[in-house]
Design a protein around this motif. Structure first.
Motif, PDB file in Angstrom:
ATOM      1  N   GLU A  93      11.008  52.592  71.574  1.00 37.50           N
ATOM      2  CA  GLU A  93       9.929  51.712  70.730  1.00 37.50           C
ATOM      3  C   GLU A  93      10.921  50.743  70.207  1.00 37.50           C
ATOM      4  OE1 GLU A  93       9.543  54.791  70.493  1.00 37.50           O
ATOM      5  OE2 GLU A  93       7.965  55.106  71.646  1.00 37.50           O
ATOM      6  N   LEU A  94      11.892  51.052  69.663  1.00 34.08           N
ATOM      7  CA  LEU A  94      12.770  50.030  69.050  1.00 34.08           C
ATOM      8  C   LEU A  94      13.542  49.051  70.140  1.00 34.08           C
ATOM      9  CD1 LEU A  94      14.431  48.917  66.536  1.00 34.08           C
ATOM     10  CD2 LEU A  94      16.170  50.703  66.873  1.00 34.08           C
ATOM     11  N   ARG A  95      13.928  49.774  71.138  1.00 34.71           N
ATOM     12  CA  ARG A  95      14.600  48.785  72.132  1.00 34.71           C
ATOM     13  C   ARG A  95      13.624  47.776  72.976  1.00 34.71           C
ATOM     14  NH1 ARG A  95      17.731  53.094  72.772  1.00 34.71           N
ATOM     15  NH2 ARG A  95      16.251  54.620  73.762  1.00 34.71           N
ATOM     16  N   ASN A  96      12.204  48.349  73.066  1.00 33.44           N
ATOM     17  CA  ASN A  96      11.230  47.371  73.529  1.00 33.44           C
ATOM     18  C   ASN A  96      10.835  46.432  72.460  1.00 33.44           C
ATOM     19  OD1 ASN A  96      10.821  48.859  75.862  1.00 33.44           O
ATOM     20  ND2 ASN A  96       9.517  50.051  75.239  1.00 33.44           N
ATOM     21  N   ALA A  97      10.866  46.740  71.092  1.00 36.63           N
ATOM     22  CA  ALA A  97      10.493  45.823  70.079  1.00 36.63           C
ATOM     23  C   ALA A  97      11.527  44.565  70.230  1.00 36.63           C
ATOM     24  CB  ALA A  97      10.374  46.357  68.706  1.00 36.63           C
ATOM     25  N   VAL A  98      12.903  45.064  70.345  1.00 36.69           N
ATOM     26  CA  VAL A  98      14.137  43.905  70.209  1.00 36.69           C
ATOM     27  C   VAL A  98      14.057  43.100  71.507  1.00 36.69           C
ATOM     28  CG1 VAL A  98      16.615  43.628  70.540  1.00 36.69           C
ATOM     29  CG2 VAL A  98      15.659  45.480  69.039  1.00 36.69           C
ATOM     30  N   TYR A 114      17.892  37.598  83.030  1.00 33.48           N
ATOM     31  CA  TYR A 114      18.224  38.894  83.333  1.00 33.48           C
ATOM     32  C   TYR A 114      16.798  39.754  83.083  1.00 33.48           C
ATOM     33  CZ  TYR A 114      23.144  38.141  83.252  1.00 33.48           C
ATOM     34  OH  TYR A 114      24.317  37.933  83.262  1.00 33.48           O
ATOM     35  N   SER A 115      16.835  40.964  83.883  1.00 32.35           N
ATOM     36  CA  SER A 115      15.404  41.456  83.881  1.00 32.35           C
ATOM     37  C   SER A 115      15.377  42.513  82.786  1.00 32.35           C
ATOM     38  CB  SER A 115      15.411  42.588  85.104  1.00 32.35           C
ATOM     39  OG  SER A 115      16.133  43.446  84.977  1.00 32.35           O
ATOM     40  N   ASP A 116      14.052  42.949  81.998  1.00 28.76           N
ATOM     41  CA  ASP A 116      14.041  43.820  81.071  1.00 28.76           C
ATOM     42  C   ASP A 116      14.691  45.061  81.252  1.00 28.76           C
ATOM     43  OD1 ASP A 116      12.529  41.615  79.750  1.00 28.76           O
ATOM     44  OD2 ASP A 116      10.709  42.833  79.787  1.00 28.76           O
ATOM     45  N   THR A 117      14.627  45.243  82.619  1.00 31.31           N
ATOM     46  CA  THR A 117      15.369  46.645  82.848  1.00 31.31           C
ATOM     47  C   THR A 117      16.765  46.608  82.631  1.00 31.31           C
ATOM     48  OG1 THR A 117      13.756  46.934  84.585  1.00 31.31           O
ATOM     49  CG2 THR A 117      15.930  48.393  84.800  1.00 31.31           C
ATOM     50  N   TYR A 118      17.736  45.639  83.037  1.00 33.06           N
ATOM     51  CA  TYR A 118      18.892  45.473  82.461  1.00 33.06           C
ATOM     52  C   TYR A 118      19.228  45.315  81.111  1.00 33.06           C
ATOM     53  CZ  TYR A 118      23.422  43.108  81.788  1.00 33.06           C
ATOM     54  OH  TYR A 118      24.704  42.701  81.513  1.00 33.06           O
ATOM     55  N   LEU A 119      18.574  44.477  80.305  1.00 31.88           N
ATOM     56  CA  LEU A 119      18.389  44.742  78.995  1.00 31.88           C
ATOM     57  C   LEU A 119      18.302  45.788  78.396  1.00 31.88           C
ATOM     58  CD1 LEU A 119      16.651  41.111  78.023  1.00 31.88           C
ATOM     59  CD2 LEU A 119      19.248  41.533  78.135  1.00 31.88           C
ATOM     60  N   HIS A 120      17.069  46.665  78.689  1.00 28.49           N
ATOM     61  CA  HIS A 120      16.957  47.960  78.489  1.00 28.49           C
ATOM     62  C   HIS A 120      18.283  48.990  78.458  1.00 28.49           C
ATOM     63  CE1 HIS A 120      14.921  51.812  77.829  1.00 28.49           C
ATOM     64  NE2 HIS A 120      14.159  51.218  77.104  1.00 28.49           N
ATOM     65  N   SER A 128      20.698  51.212  66.210  1.00 26.45           N
ATOM     66  CA  SER A 128      20.007  50.290  64.988  1.00 26.45           C
ATOM     67  C   SER A 128      19.792  48.887  65.531  1.00 26.45           C
ATOM     68  CB  SER A 128      21.090  50.124  63.954  1.00 26.45           C
ATOM     69  OG  SER A 128      22.054  49.236  64.520  1.00 26.45           O
ATOM     70  N   PRO A 129      18.807  48.253  65.165  1.00 25.56           N
ATOM     71  CA  PRO A 129      18.335  46.919  65.812  1.00 25.56           C
ATOM     72  C   PRO A 129      19.495  45.814  65.517  1.00 25.56           C
ATOM     73  CG  PRO A 129      17.292  47.519  63.527  1.00 25.56           C
ATOM     74  CD  PRO A 129      17.924  48.894  63.973  1.00 25.56           C
ATOM     75  N   GLY A 130      20.305  46.254  64.554  1.00 26.57           N
ATOM     76  CA  GLY A 130      21.442  45.123  64.381  1.00 26.57           C
ATOM     77  C   GLY A 130      22.584  45.275  65.467  1.00 26.57           C
ATOM     78  N   ALA A 131      22.708  46.561  65.954  1.00 29.56           N
ATOM     79  CA  ALA A 131      23.537  46.905  67.049  1.00 29.56           C
ATOM     80  C   ALA A 131      23.321  46.238  68.062  1.00 29.56           C
ATOM     81  CB  ALA A 131      24.070  48.376  67.062  1.00 29.56           C
ATOM     82  N   MET A 132      21.827  46.320  68.390  1.00 31.09           N
ATOM     83  CA  MET A 132      21.273  45.972  69.476  1.00 31.09           C
ATOM     84  C   MET A 132      21.204  44.291  69.845  1.00 31.09           C
ATOM     85  SD  MET A 132      18.092  48.473  70.065  1.00 31.09           S
ATOM     86  CE  MET A 132      17.975  50.219  69.906  1.00 31.09           C
ATOM     87  N   ALA A 133      20.972  43.845  68.617  1.00 30.89           N
ATOM     88  CA  ALA A 133      20.959  42.125  68.378  1.00 30.89           C
ATOM     89  C   ALA A 133      22.705  41.956  68.675  1.00 30.89           C
ATOM     90  CB  ALA A 133      20.647  41.661  67.105  1.00 30.89           C
TER      91      ALA A 133
END
Length: 161
Positions: A93-98, A114-120, A128-133
């Motif tokens: 859910e966090l990854r999808n939100a980011v 890039y595809s959502d699959t690649y980003l996922h 953490s959301p900070g690490a994802m950003a």
């Protein structure tokens, strides 16, 4: 009466020690989080600025340099820092939100192709959301073939600084 005062003093002392210990633990956790983010970003250039100050021009000048990637602000750090507590760390859910937030930005990035699959997959090992950003900024830098990243988000200081 004397035992009650001694008991209250003892309790106050215990609370002070506990609060001090919790404060130190939070400081250590923040430092660890910052170190992890800095490792992802490899010493980013962070531009703190006020609105209508010429920051977009500065960003474009940096982006024109052969070694610096300076994407337009996506406000990833600002929004995710405000809503991060709604998601479990490292959850889908966090990854999808980011990713949804990244897709909703107004600016144009190389990663848009890039595809959502690649980003996922890119965000999968992160908690953490900070690490994802930070990972999205790093991927943008790599997609641009540059060695450094400039981040123009005042709110990145909540997470990175």
């Amino acid at each position: 009466m004397g035992a009650s005062v001694a008991s209250q003093t003892h309790l106050r002392c215990c609370w002070q020690v506990m609060i001090s210990s919790l404060s130190r633990l939070l400081t250590l956790l923040r430092q660890a989080k910052r170190q992890a983010l800095m490792a992802i970003l490899n010493s980013p250039i962070i531009l703190f600025c006020s609105e209508r100050s010429g920051s977009n021009l500065i960003t474009k000048i940096f982006d024109a340099h052969s070694l610096v990637c300076a994407p337009s602000a996506a406000h990833l750090f600002k929004i995710m820092s405000e809503v991060a507590d709604r998601y479990l760390p490292g959850s889908n859910e966090l990854r999808n939100a980011v990713i949804t937030l990244f897709r909703a930005k107004v600016s144009s990035w190389s990663l848009d192709a890039y595809s959502d699959t690649y980003l996922h997959k890119l965000l999968l090992p992160l908690q953490s959301p900070g690490a994802m950003a930070a990972a999205l900024y790093r991927a943008e830098m790599q997609a641009a073939g540059k060695a450094h990243i400039l981040i123009k988000e005042n709110s990145s200081m909540k997470i990175v600084v």
